[in-house]
Write an enzyme that holds these catalytic residues in place. Structure first.
Site, PDB file in Angstrom:
ATOM      1  N   LYS A  61       0.807  -1.230   0.000  1.00 36.60           N
ATOM      2  CA  LYS A  61       0.000   0.000   0.000  1.00 36.60           C
ATOM      3  C   LYS A  61       0.837   1.276   0.000  1.00 36.60           C
ATOM      4  O   LYS A  61       0.433   2.300  -0.532  1.00 36.60           O
ATOM      5  CB  LYS A  61      -0.947   0.011   1.193  1.00 36.60           C
ATOM      6  CG  LYS A  61      -2.128  -0.931   1.008  1.00 36.60           C
ATOM      7  CD  LYS A  61      -3.215  -0.652   2.029  1.00 36.60           C
ATOM      8  CE  LYS A  61      -4.468  -1.449   1.722  1.00 36.60           C
ATOM      9  NZ  LYS A  61      -4.307  -2.899   2.006  1.00 36.60           N
ATOM     10  N   GLU A  63      -9.700   7.601   3.807  1.00 34.40           N
ATOM     11  CA  GLU A  63     -10.651   6.789   4.555  1.00 34.40           C
ATOM     12  C   GLU A  63     -10.031   5.410   4.654  1.00 34.40           C
ATOM     13  O   GLU A  63      -9.211   5.009   3.836  1.00 34.40           O
ATOM     14  CB  GLU A  63     -12.002   6.744   3.858  1.00 34.40           C
ATOM     15  CG  GLU A  63     -12.229   5.574   2.917  1.00 34.40           C
ATOM     16  CD  GLU A  63     -11.432   5.663   1.628  1.00 34.40           C
ATOM     17  OE1 GLU A  63     -11.108   6.784   1.206  1.00 34.40           O
ATOM     18  OE2 GLU A  63     -11.126   4.609   1.055  1.00 34.40           O
ATOM     19  N   SER A 102       1.506  -9.891  -1.188  1.00 30.90           N
ATOM     20  CA  SER A 102       1.145  -8.488  -0.946  1.00 30.90           C
ATOM     21  C   SER A 102       1.474  -7.967   0.450  1.00 30.90           C
ATOM     22  O   SER A 102       1.712  -6.780   0.624  1.00 30.90           O
ATOM     23  CB  SER A 102      -0.335  -8.277  -1.244  1.00 30.90           C
ATOM     24  OG  SER A 102      -1.134  -9.122  -0.448  1.00 30.90           O
TER      25      SER A 102
HETATM   26  C1  LIG Z   1      -5.088  -3.866   1.491  1.00 35.83           C
HETATM   27  C2  LIG Z   1      -4.446  -5.146   1.187  1.00 35.83           C
HETATM   28  C3  LIG Z   1      -4.863  -5.957   0.105  1.00 35.83           C
HETATM   29  C4  LIG Z   1      -6.051  -5.618  -0.746  1.00 35.83           C
HETATM   30  O1  LIG Z   1      -5.973  -4.412  -1.440  1.00 35.83           O
HETATM   31  P1  LIG Z   1      -5.739  -4.359  -3.019  1.00 35.83           P
HETATM   32  O2  LIG Z   1      -5.993  -2.949  -3.368  1.00 35.83           O
HETATM   33  O3  LIG Z   1      -6.683  -5.314  -3.639  1.00 35.83           O
HETATM   34  O4  LIG Z   1      -4.328  -4.766  -3.251  1.00 35.83           O
HETATM   35  C5  LIG Z   1      -4.170  -7.124  -0.160  1.00 35.83           C
HETATM   36  N1  LIG Z   1      -3.130  -7.515   0.603  1.00 35.83           N
HETATM   37  C6  LIG Z   1      -2.701  -6.779   1.663  1.00 35.83           C
HETATM   38  C7  LIG Z   1      -1.552  -7.264   2.455  1.00 35.83           C
HETATM   39  C8  LIG Z   1      -3.337  -5.579   1.981  1.00 35.83           C
HETATM   40  O5  LIG Z   1      -2.906  -4.868   3.025  1.00 35.83           O
END
Ligand SMILES: *Cc1c(COP(=O)(O)O)cnc(C)c1O
Length: 393
Positions: free
Chosen positions: A89, A111, A377
């Site tokens: 993020k 938000e 992610s």
């Molecule tokens: C917020 C988040 C997501 C989902 O958000 P996307 O915009 O779909 O990437 C996925 N994995 C993690 C670790 C997150 O913090």
């Protein structure tokens, strides 16, 4: 451009800007200036330096040997979990705060649902010495205490949204209202490839550093700059957009997007938008969303807070409709066991969002020579309580 849009911000029939007239000047200012700003060499240089020295990029591309053996192919993990703040993020919040500065803004609003985007925003506001207000539903504030405290520790003000269901949707409404009342000095940082044009395109560009790195890393490791599969989880879709970006035009690369089916696709407790949703307008764009027969947004559910979103970004709605990407889903239970499996096989505890992408490996028939890249992610520290409570390991 790797996710082509038309001049009104449409990906096929999805996208656009469906906003109240009062918000038009704010969005129009951003729309008319963002491309020039992000393409400026001085912007690119500052963005690149912060990604390198503050975020810790490039993140490794790791050949997960024991996991690969399990699935009979070569699986690489793109380690977005190793970024500062523990997920992808921050790539976006760094990019947007630099845009805000170049637009002459002094204040930031955002938000947040679970608080992860709020923390990533509060982080870059501290870094840049900018005032930060984060709107969060009253219910989310109560259930996400650690992230609320992190935001406060970072110097942000957390404002409670007390209307409606007192969750993300209501926090979004409050943030929009705030922006309408402060059009000149405030930038609104949206956390995924959602919202009115130009947000989805802008956020996808900032996250595209993920696939840019994958290309050069694969060239070095495999002697070719593309994989056979790219696999990512989808909440709003920003980590997937970043991981797919430079491969979208490359038809040999199979794009796999994984949504959360919660307690099961037909349990009424799910967040699998493409399987259950229909076209409609959410957060200022035409996209796919989960809604009732009379168009009310359905409250989504997933074990992972980051996938707990009733829609997907318009670029993903288009990837789905055009069948360029394959959409799959994983339940809470499947995600939990996939997260535990990765922990034991590779010594990496993934975020529960990411664990959904890992669970999809079970649904793909790999050939031994296939190269798959899975976008890791985020890290699982924030999910430890849930692993303890719901997992068996
Ligand atoms: C917020 C988040 C997501 C989902 O958000 P996307 O915009 O779909 O990437 C996925 N994995 C993690 C670790 C997150 O913090």
């Amino acid at each position: 451009m790797s996710f082509p849009i038309d001049s009104n911000g449409y990906y096929g029939s999805y996208g656009g800007a469906f906003i109240p007239e009062m918000l038009y000047p704010n969005v129009e200012e951003l729309r008319s200036k963002y491309l020039e700003i992000v393409e400026e060499p001085s912007f690119q240089q500052q963005f690149g330096e912060l990604l390198k020295h503050y975020v810790g990029r490039p993140t490794p591309l790791f050949l997960a040997k024991r996991l690969s053996k399990e699935y009979g192919c070569r699986i690489y993990l793109k380690r977005e979990d190793l970024n500062h703040t523990g997920a992808h993020k921050v790539n976006n919040t760094i990019g947007q705060i630099l845009v805000a500065q170049r637009l002459g803004k002094q204040k930031i609003i955002a938000e947040t649902g679970a608080g992860q985007h709020g923390v990533a925003t509060a982080t870059v506001c501290a870094l840049m010495g900018m005032e930060c207000i984060v709107y969060m539903g009253e219910i989310d504030i109560a259930r996400q205490r650690p992230n609320v405290e992190r935001m406060k520790l970072l110097g942000a003000e957390v404002r409670s949204a007390t209307s409606g269901s007192r969750t993300l949707k209501d926090a979004t409404n409050e943030a929009m209202r705030h922006w309408i009342n402060h059009p000149f000095d405030t930038h609104y940082i949206i956390g995924s490839v959602v919202g009115p044009h130009p947000y989805p395109d802008m956020v996808a560009r900032f996250q595209s550093v993920i696939s840019e790195e994958i290309k050069s890393q694969l060239l070095e490791l495999e002697g070719r700059d593309y994989p056979d599969y790219v696999i990512a989880c989808v909440g709003g879709g920003s980590n997937a957009a970043g991981a797919f970006y430079h491969f979208n035009q490359h038809q040999q690369v199979q794009l796999i997007a994984v949504e959360a089916s919660g307690l099961g696709l037909h349990s009424d407790k799910s967040a699998a938008t493409t399987a259950l949703g229909k076209p409609g307008v959410l957060h200022g764009s035409m996209t796919m969303l989960m809604q009732t027969a009379d168009g009310q947004v359905v409250e989504p559910y997933s074990i992972s807070a980051g996938l707990d979103y009733p829609g997907i970004g318009p670029l993903h709605a288009h990837l789905y409709q055009s069948e360029r990407a394959r959409f799959m889903s994983a339940t809470d239970e499947q995600a939990l066991s996939a997260g535990i499996k990765l922990s034991k096989l590779e010594g990496i505890i993934p975020a529960l969002e990411t664990a959904h992408a890992l669970a999809a490996l079970d649904q793909i028939n790999f050939n031994p020579e296939d190269v798959a890249v899975l976008n890791l992610s985020g890290r699982g520290d924030k999910d430890l309580e849930t692993y303890i409570e719901k997992g068996t390991y």
